[in-house]
Design an enzyme around this catalytic site. Structure first.
Site, PDB file in Angstrom:
ATOM      1  N   ARG A  77       7.851  -7.120   5.576  1.00  0.00           N
ATOM      2  CA  ARG A  77       6.422  -7.329   5.818  1.00  0.00           C
ATOM      3  C   ARG A  77       6.290  -8.382   6.914  1.00  0.00           C
ATOM      4  O   ARG A  77       7.097  -9.316   6.985  1.00  0.00           O
ATOM      5  CB  ARG A  77       5.706  -7.827   4.557  1.00  0.00           C
ATOM      6  CG  ARG A  77       5.441  -6.747   3.508  1.00  0.00           C
ATOM      7  CD  ARG A  77       4.363  -5.736   3.951  1.00  0.00           C
ATOM      8  NE  ARG A  77       4.099  -4.734   2.937  1.00  0.00           N
ATOM      9  CZ  ARG A  77       4.672  -3.539   2.847  1.00  0.00           C
ATOM     10  NH1 ARG A  77       5.585  -3.177   3.747  1.00  0.00           N
ATOM     11  NH2 ARG A  77       4.346  -2.690   1.890  1.00  0.00           N
ATOM     12  N   GLU A 134      -0.770  -6.680  11.794  1.00  0.00           N
ATOM     13  CA  GLU A 134      -0.709  -5.250  12.097  1.00  0.00           C
ATOM     14  C   GLU A 134      -1.951  -4.480  11.649  1.00  0.00           C
ATOM     15  O   GLU A 134      -2.253  -3.409  12.186  1.00  0.00           O
ATOM     16  CB  GLU A 134       0.551  -4.616  11.486  1.00  0.00           C
ATOM     17  CG  GLU A 134       0.539  -4.557   9.962  1.00  0.00           C
ATOM     18  CD  GLU A 134       1.760  -3.838   9.401  1.00  0.00           C
ATOM     19  OE1 GLU A 134       2.896  -4.213   9.742  1.00  0.00           O
ATOM     20  OE2 GLU A 134       1.570  -2.899   8.604  1.00  0.00           O
ATOM     21  N   HIS A 189       5.272   0.254  11.968  1.00  0.00           N
ATOM     22  CA  HIS A 189       5.394   0.474  10.516  1.00  0.00           C
ATOM     23  C   HIS A 189       5.700   1.944  10.196  1.00  0.00           C
ATOM     24  O   HIS A 189       4.965   2.603   9.471  1.00  0.00           O
ATOM     25  CB  HIS A 189       4.110   0.013   9.793  1.00  0.00           C
ATOM     26  CG  HIS A 189       4.370  -0.412   8.381  1.00  0.00           C
ATOM     27  ND1 HIS A 189       3.743  -1.492   7.803  1.00  0.00           N
ATOM     28  CD2 HIS A 189       5.195   0.092   7.428  1.00  0.00           C
ATOM     29  CE1 HIS A 189       4.159  -1.623   6.554  1.00  0.00           C
ATOM     30  NE2 HIS A 189       5.048  -0.676   6.307  1.00  0.00           N
TER      31      HIS A 189
END
Ligand code: NAD
Length: 329
Positions: A234, A263, A295
């Site tokens: 993360r 993000e 991602h």
């Protein structure tokens, strides 16, 4: 069951519709992210399905409770974006998909490592441009190098297996040792030893109060000069500004990121015709030794199908008041 599906993309609709053929839940897909401005859309739905960048803070949870939403189904493993305490207080159940495909993410971490080392992004463009020079493309053998894996759960242990097969020495840090890793020959060390020993460091721990900014200036100072850092966990596990300083001083020799702290404002959207006003992100893009993906670690056919099947099984269990196997408590 009536389910409102936030942050829906075409691939979500395809896989969930396929998985929903038997159960025939009434799913409404919306592209909007869940936040305080879009929580009203959940009116009339017993369950909502959300993803990594939907915001489920206290205010949003209260909004969901007012609308009698009883189930939050996360179609991902991490749950750092959910105020779990508030969900408990409001008696909203939360389920997630803890193991849809550790291979997908571990293989993506490996992909970042290999691409950074052999500068595949550069050579792809060069060859297309008729430039066959090797200048600047020199890599190194991973064989014989040391990788430090932070977090040896499902994904970290799959990566350990892969890199052991490549002839790498694997050191690891995790508050809990994983027997499978020990049997592979992984050496558990303190976090400081891991920083000192590792040529490559790959992050596979969850984001929580203990791991926020785990990789900060102090940690970077303890690492080997020219270290390769890979983050597929993360964004906020690393302090991005400290990374930029580390890149500028050449302490960090390579950076591979599939996740980024901010993000939510960027990833999963086409922003190619817009001005991106995140100067930290834009600065990262200026470094030739930084490779960022948006991602996509989880994004394989197998993982998407497993995510849909597990999510809908949880919805069915909730509807039938059965035990929720993947409840976040
Ligand atoms: P997991 O729960 O199986 O493993 C996490 C491991 O981290 C556990 O062994 C745990 O003990 C360890 N850990 C906890 N706190 C730690 C700390 N302070 N330092 C070191 N280790 C610590 O989870 P997983 O399935 O392997 O996933 C790991 C993370 O990967 C998820 O939490 C998620 O954030 C991320 N993820 C990213 C993607 C992607 O698409 N990029 C996809 C899935 C998961």
């Amino acid at each position: 069951m009536k389910i409102l599906f936030y942050s829906a993309r075409e691939y979500d609709v395809e896989t969930f519709n396929e998985s929903n053929k038997i159960a025939q839940n009434d799913i409404k897909y919306v592209e909007e992210k869940l936040n305080n401005n879009t929580v009203h859309l959940a009116q009339g739905y017993s369950a909502i399905c959300v993803f990594v960048n939907d915001c489920l803070d206290r205010e949003v949870i209260d909004g969901l409770a007012e609308k009698d939403v009883g189930l939050i189904a996360l179609r991902c493993a991490g749950f750092n974006n959910v105020d779990i305490e508030r969900c408990k207080q409001k008696a909203i159940k939360v389920v997630r998909v803890p193991e849809y495909s550790p291979y997908a993410v571990a293989e993506h971490a490996l992909c970042l490592m290999l691409s950074l080392n052999r500068k595949i992004n550069k050579s792809y463009n060069r060859v297309r441009d008729g430039n066959f020079s090797l200048q600047g493309l020199l890599g190194f053998d991973f064989h014989g190098k040391t990788i430090g894996i932070i977090g040896t759960g499902k994904i970290g242990s799959v990566l350990a297996k892969i890199v052991v097969a490549m002839g790498m020495r694997v050191v690891a840090y995790d508050p809990f040792t994983n027997l499978e890793c020990i049997n592979l020959g992984v050496e558990y060390v303190s976090i400081d030893e891991l920083y000192e020993l590792s040529d490559v460091i790959s992050l596979h721990c969850p984001l929580n109060d203990h791991t926020k900014y785990l990789i900060n200036q102090k940690a970077i100072d303890k690492m080997k000069d020219g270290v390769m850092l890979i983050n597929t966990s993360r964004g906020a596990v690393v302090d991005t500004c400290a990374l930029i300083d580390g890149l500028k001083s050449k302490k960090i020799g390579y950076l591979g990121m599939d996740v980024y702290e901010q993000e939510a404002n960027l990833f999963f959207m086409d922003k190619s015709c817009e001005i991106i006003d995140d100067d930290v992100f834009e600065r990262l893009l200026t470094f030739p030794n930084v490779l960022i993906t948006a991602h996509q670690g989880f994004f394989t056919e197998q993982a998407l199908m497993n995510i849909a099947d597990t999510t809908l099984q949880s919805v069915e269990a909730f509807e039938n008041k059965q035990l929720l196997r993947y409840e976040v408590k």
